[in-house]
Scaffold this active site. Structure first.
Site, PDB file in Angstrom:
ATOM      1  N   TYR A  91       0.883  -1.265   0.115  1.00  0.00           N
ATOM      2  CA  TYR A  91       0.116  -0.066  -0.135  1.00  0.00           C
ATOM      3  C   TYR A  91       0.933   1.232   0.149  1.00  0.00           C
ATOM      4  O   TYR A  91       0.679   2.319  -0.830  1.00  0.00           O
ATOM      5  CB  TYR A  91      -1.098   0.235   1.294  1.00  0.00           C
ATOM      6  CG  TYR A  91      -2.175   0.948   1.227  1.00  0.00           C
ATOM      7  CD1 TYR A  91      -3.107   1.061   0.478  1.00  0.00           C
ATOM      8  CD2 TYR A  91      -1.893   2.324   2.070  1.00  0.00           C
ATOM      9  CE1 TYR A  91      -4.205   2.185   0.268  1.00  0.00           C
ATOM     10  CE2 TYR A  91      -2.831   3.421   1.776  1.00  0.00           C
ATOM     11  CZ  TYR A  91      -3.871   3.194   1.023  1.00  0.00           C
ATOM     12  OH  TYR A  91      -4.655   4.195   0.936  1.00  0.00           O
ATOM     13  N   PHE A 133      -8.817  19.470 -25.470  1.00  0.00           N
ATOM     14  CA  PHE A 133      -9.117  18.040 -25.776  1.00  0.00           C
ATOM     15  C   PHE A 133     -10.095  17.988 -24.536  1.00  0.00           C
ATOM     16  O   PHE A 133     -10.234  18.860 -23.619  1.00  0.00           O
ATOM     17  CB  PHE A 133      -7.892  17.187 -25.443  1.00  0.00           C
ATOM     18  CG  PHE A 133      -8.332  15.522 -25.484  1.00  0.00           C
ATOM     19  CD1 PHE A 133      -8.555  15.090 -26.547  1.00  0.00           C
ATOM     20  CD2 PHE A 133      -8.767  14.971 -24.117  1.00  0.00           C
ATOM     21  CE1 PHE A 133      -9.127  13.659 -26.646  1.00  0.00           C
ATOM     22  CE2 PHE A 133      -9.240  13.787 -24.354  1.00  0.00           C
ATOM     23  CZ  PHE A 133      -9.238  13.042 -25.259  1.00  0.00           C
ATOM     24  N   THR A 134     -11.168  16.977 -25.182  1.00  0.00           N
ATOM     25  CA  THR A 134     -12.397  17.024 -24.380  1.00  0.00           C
ATOM     26  C   THR A 134     -12.349  16.848 -22.780  1.00  0.00           C
ATOM     27  O   THR A 134     -12.893  17.881 -22.084  1.00  0.00           O
ATOM     28  CB  THR A 134     -13.191  15.559 -24.575  1.00  0.00           C
ATOM     29  OG1 THR A 134     -12.413  14.454 -24.621  1.00  0.00           O
ATOM     30  CG2 THR A 134     -13.644  15.845 -26.179  1.00  0.00           C
ATOM     31  N   ASP A 163       0.268  18.803 -22.261  1.00  0.00           N
ATOM     32  CA  ASP A 163      -0.237  17.553 -22.085  1.00  0.00           C
ATOM     33  C   ASP A 163       0.717  16.696 -23.151  1.00  0.00           C
ATOM     34  O   ASP A 163       0.593  16.717 -24.202  1.00  0.00           O
ATOM     35  CB  ASP A 163      -1.530  17.688 -22.902  1.00  0.00           C
ATOM     36  CG  ASP A 163      -2.435  16.358 -23.074  1.00  0.00           C
ATOM     37  OD1 ASP A 163      -1.845  15.597 -22.889  1.00  0.00           O
ATOM     38  OD2 ASP A 163      -3.548  16.500 -23.298  1.00  0.00           O
ATOM     39  N   LYS A 219      -1.290   6.027 -23.819  1.00  0.00           N
ATOM     40  CA  LYS A 219      -0.553   6.047 -25.270  1.00  0.00           C
ATOM     41  C   LYS A 219       0.932   5.921 -25.111  1.00  0.00           C
ATOM     42  O   LYS A 219       1.173   4.706 -25.357  1.00  0.00           O
ATOM     43  CB  LYS A 219      -1.427   7.608 -25.491  1.00  0.00           C
ATOM     44  CG  LYS A 219      -2.636   7.808 -25.974  1.00  0.00           C
ATOM     45  CD  LYS A 219      -3.364   7.810 -24.838  1.00  0.00           C
ATOM     46  CE  LYS A 219      -4.751   8.527 -25.066  1.00  0.00           C
ATOM     47  NZ  LYS A 219      -5.567   8.954 -23.655  1.00  0.00           N
ATOM     48  N   ARG A 226     -15.233  12.901 -34.271  1.00  0.00           N
ATOM     49  CA  ARG A 226     -14.447  13.861 -33.680  1.00  0.00           C
ATOM     50  C   ARG A 226     -15.053  15.245 -34.264  1.00  0.00           C
ATOM     51  O   ARG A 226     -14.384  15.615 -35.482  1.00  0.00           O
ATOM     52  CB  ARG A 226     -12.885  13.804 -33.772  1.00  0.00           C
ATOM     53  CG  ARG A 226     -12.439  12.879 -32.831  1.00  0.00           C
ATOM     54  CD  ARG A 226     -12.192  12.953 -31.321  1.00  0.00           C
ATOM     55  NE  ARG A 226     -13.216  12.795 -30.488  1.00  0.00           N
ATOM     56  CZ  ARG A 226     -13.398  12.594 -29.233  1.00  0.00           C
ATOM     57  NH1 ARG A 226     -11.725  12.520 -28.650  1.00  0.00           N
ATOM     58  NH2 ARG A 226     -14.151  12.144 -28.409  1.00  0.00           N
ATOM     59  N   PHE A 250     -20.754  12.623 -26.254  1.00  0.00           N
ATOM     60  CA  PHE A 250     -20.095  11.756 -27.522  1.00  0.00           C
ATOM     61  C   PHE A 250     -20.024  10.355 -27.001  1.00  0.00           C
ATOM     62  O   PHE A 250     -20.393   9.681 -27.622  1.00  0.00           O
ATOM     63  CB  PHE A 250     -19.171  12.403 -27.994  1.00  0.00           C
ATOM     64  CG  PHE A 250     -17.984  12.361 -27.221  1.00  0.00           C
ATOM     65  CD1 PHE A 250     -17.606  13.527 -26.444  1.00  0.00           C
ATOM     66  CD2 PHE A 250     -16.895  11.324 -26.851  1.00  0.00           C
ATOM     67  CE1 PHE A 250     -16.582  13.893 -25.553  1.00  0.00           C
ATOM     68  CE2 PHE A 250     -15.712  11.453 -25.943  1.00  0.00           C
ATOM     69  CZ  PHE A 250     -15.811  12.482 -25.323  1.00  0.00           C
TER      70      PHE A 250
HETATM   71  N1  F0G Z   1      -4.926  14.443 -23.461  1.00  0.00           N
HETATM   72  C1  F0G Z   1      -5.235  13.858 -24.776  1.00  0.00           C
HETATM   73  C2  F0G Z   1      -4.501  14.438 -25.670  1.00  0.00           C
HETATM   74  C3  F0G Z   1      -5.857  12.670 -25.008  1.00  0.00           C
HETATM   75  O1  F0G Z   1      -5.941  12.168 -26.175  1.00  0.00           O
HETATM   76  C4  F0G Z   1      -6.342  12.116 -23.730  1.00  0.00           C
HETATM   77  C5  F0G Z   1      -7.256  10.684 -24.032  1.00  0.00           C
HETATM   78  C6  F0G Z   1      -6.302  12.631 -22.557  1.00  0.00           C
HETATM   79  C7  F0G Z   1      -5.663  13.813 -22.431  1.00  0.00           C
HETATM   80  C8  F0G Z   1      -6.829  12.098 -21.338  1.00  0.00           C
HETATM   81  O2  F0G Z   1      -6.116  10.753 -21.033  1.00  0.00           O
HETATM   82  O3  F0G Z   1      -8.115   8.982 -21.172  1.00  0.00           O
HETATM   83  O4  F0G Z   1      -5.619   8.731 -19.974  1.00  0.00           O
HETATM   84  O5  F0G Z   1      -7.556  10.007 -19.053  1.00  0.00           O
HETATM   85  N2  F0G Z   1      -7.469  10.617 -25.076  1.00  0.00           N
HETATM   86  C9  F0G Z   1      -8.396   9.182 -25.370  1.00  0.00           C
HETATM   87  C10 F0G Z   1      -8.578   9.325 -26.869  1.00  0.00           C
HETATM   88  C11 F0G Z   1      -9.421   8.982 -24.551  1.00  0.00           C
HETATM   89  O6  F0G Z   1      -9.236   8.303 -27.356  1.00  0.00           O
HETATM   90  O7  F0G Z   1      -8.132  10.117 -27.710  1.00  0.00           O
HETATM   91  P1  F0G Z   1      -6.845   9.437 -20.297  1.00  0.00           P
END
Ligand code: F0G
Length: 474
Positions: A72, A124-125, A215, A258, A382, A449
């Site tokens: 832990y 980014f979303t 990022d 990624k 997108r 989405f």
């Molecule tokens: N920033 C970028 C540029 C991303 O593409 C993503 C995730 C995140 C942050 C968030 O990271 O998913 O580990 O919490 N992108 C995925 C996609 C979901 O399909 O493009 P996460």
């Protein structure tokens, strides 16, 4: 003659793919409300929904799972991960998070005050959602060309420094807690930022004491583009380029899913000790102890190895070449895609592919659904659906880019799979006039989405049918 190259790995374990009939895919798509996010993965042949968490791990990573220390507190697996981040990325302090958005949450909560502005090179979303939930207004400072899918530029993710300067002049540096710089820019088509631009942004921000937070989700892919396209970097290793890139930032959020070559995990890194101490407090609240942050010991072992594997020059060269293998064939066949081909995905330009549909008929969502129906290939919208609604007016945000993302998981598919995808898109292009638009029949309030549901607009209820063409013409 140009000699061909192949995957820099061989296959040790295989996973059988589902291959449904047209009728079965039709049923599956209707069950999913024509939203590719809601299709069961068991019903998908080639899954290009995302490159996130879909990586194939190496034998070294699978082997390391057994060595995970699940304590832990004070896990030695965390120490290995922390060291890998420090060695490869070069930041002073690191905190683990369950994935990228966990790091975004902590950074946004600590840095943003109500009424602040966060400039970024396209949104980014999840990143923007966290910024807005903490009271900031996101301001897009990417170069204008990034919003035009047809313009071919080597570094289309670059910041327009004039836009950044204008924002500073307008709202004042004290209202800008940090600049959020994505390397590469996912929603612009996986487009990179040049080293020159990173340096310029950093210097401008330093002169106003504004932090630059990267990022870094796809930073290794960005580093490769610098090696390939920017003068003076051709003979440097990707690892060295990456270190230089990150030296032009004060910290980063990272989705390990990624460019760390794992299925789950992330981190928040920074050079400022005070921010580190405050972040550690929030990691405990939201993620877990600062020695695991939502990951198991075995996850951390795999990520520590993935971080080093990702900067292998052969790995990253093939990775980018595979995306190009898909994109170049589409370009050669005259299919409208975002130019130039990006780092993690090929983006179909749905407005140009389906010019008979207005943006309210959701061309990208319709094209993603039609692609699944044609071949079982899963992609992602997108466009206007992903862009959500304006938080003040409640109107749809209307992005210029209305795209279908074909995202390539890392080390998972071969170039033969890419060829199958090409064939399906060419077949759809032939019958593009028959593809109907969609209407949204269920709209969730946030990040719509993921869960929105749709129905074909065509009276027959068919997504691809000769009737649709007749309807458009009449
Ligand atoms: N920033 C970028 C540029 C991303 O593409 C993503 C995730 C995140 C942050 C968030 O990271 O998913 O580990 O919490 N992108 C995925 C996609 C979901 O399909 O493009 P996460």
């Amino acid at each position: 003659m140009k000699r061909r190259t192949a995957e820099p790995y061989k296959i040790k374990s295989v996973e059988t793919l589902s291959m449904l009939s047209y009728d079965e895919r039709h049923e599956s798509l209707a069950r999913a409300g024509y939203n590719t996010f809601l299709i069961d993965s068991d019903d998908v042949y080639i899954d290009l929904l995302t490159d996130s968490g879909t990586t194939a791990m190496s034998d070294a990573q699978w082997g390391a799972l057994m060595t995970g220390d699940e304590a832990y507190a004070g896990s030695k697996s965390w120490k290995r991960l922390e060291q890998a981040v420090k060695d490869v990325y070069g930041y002073n302090y690191v905190l683990p998070t369950h994935q990228g958005r966990g790091a975004e949450n902590i950074l946004s909560q600590l840095k943003i005050k109500d009424g602040d502005y966060v400039p970024g090179n396209m949104y980014f979303t999840t990143t923007r959602a966290h910024q807005e939930m903490n009271g900031a207004t996101f301001v897009d400072i990417i170069i204008d060309e990034a919003h035009d899918p047809s313009i071919d530029l080597p570094f289309k993710g670059n910041v327009d420094l004039k836009k950044l300067q204008a924002l500073i002049d307008k709202v004042g540096a004290e209202k800008i807690p940090y600049v959020c710089l994505a390397v590469t820019v996912n929603l612009a088509g996986g487009q990179p930022v040049s080293m020159r631009n990173m340096k310029d942004v950093y210097e401008l921000c330093q002169s106003y004491s504004i932090d630059v937070m990267f990022d870094a989700t796809r930073c290794v892919e960005n580093a490769y583009f610098i090696k390939d396209r920017e003068e003076g970097y051709a003979n440097q290793t990707v690892a060295a380029i990456l270190k230089e890139m990150l030296s032009y930032s004060d910290g980063c959020t990272m989705s390990g899913k990624k460019d760390c070559l794992v299925n789950i995990g992330g981190f928040l890194a920074m050079n400022d000790e005070d921010l580190y101490i405050r972040s550690r407090e929030l990691v405990v609240v939201y993620e877990g102890m600062p020695s695991y942050g939502g990951m198991s010991g075995r996850d951390m072992e795999a990520m520590a190895i993935g971080i080093r594997e990702a900067v292998d020059d052969h790995y990253i060269e093939h990775r980018i070449a595979q995306v190009r293998h898909l994109g170049q064939q589409l370009l050669d066949a005259g299919i409208p895609i975002v130019k130039p081909i990006g780092g993690h995905a090929v983006f179909l330009d749905a407005r140009a592919f389906l010019p008979h549909l207005s943006q309210e008929e959701f061309p990208a969502q319709s094209l993603a659904a039609a692609l699944y129906l044609d071949s079982g290939v899963r992609s992602m919208e997108r466009g206007i659906i992903s862009a959500g609604r304006d938080i003040k007016t409640g109107e749809h945000n209307r992005p210029n880019l209305e795209l279908v993302r074909l995202t390539i998981p890392r080390r998972v598919y071969t170039n033969n799979h890419m060829d199958v995808v090409v064939d399906s898109i060419l077949a759809l292009y032939e019958k593009r006039d028959w593809i109907s638009g969609l209407k949204m029949v269920y709209e969730p309030p946030t990040l719509r989405f993921f869960n929105a549901r749709f129905e074909p607009l065509c009276e027959t209820g068919e997504l691809i049918a000769e009737k649709n063409k007749a309807k458009q013409i009449s």
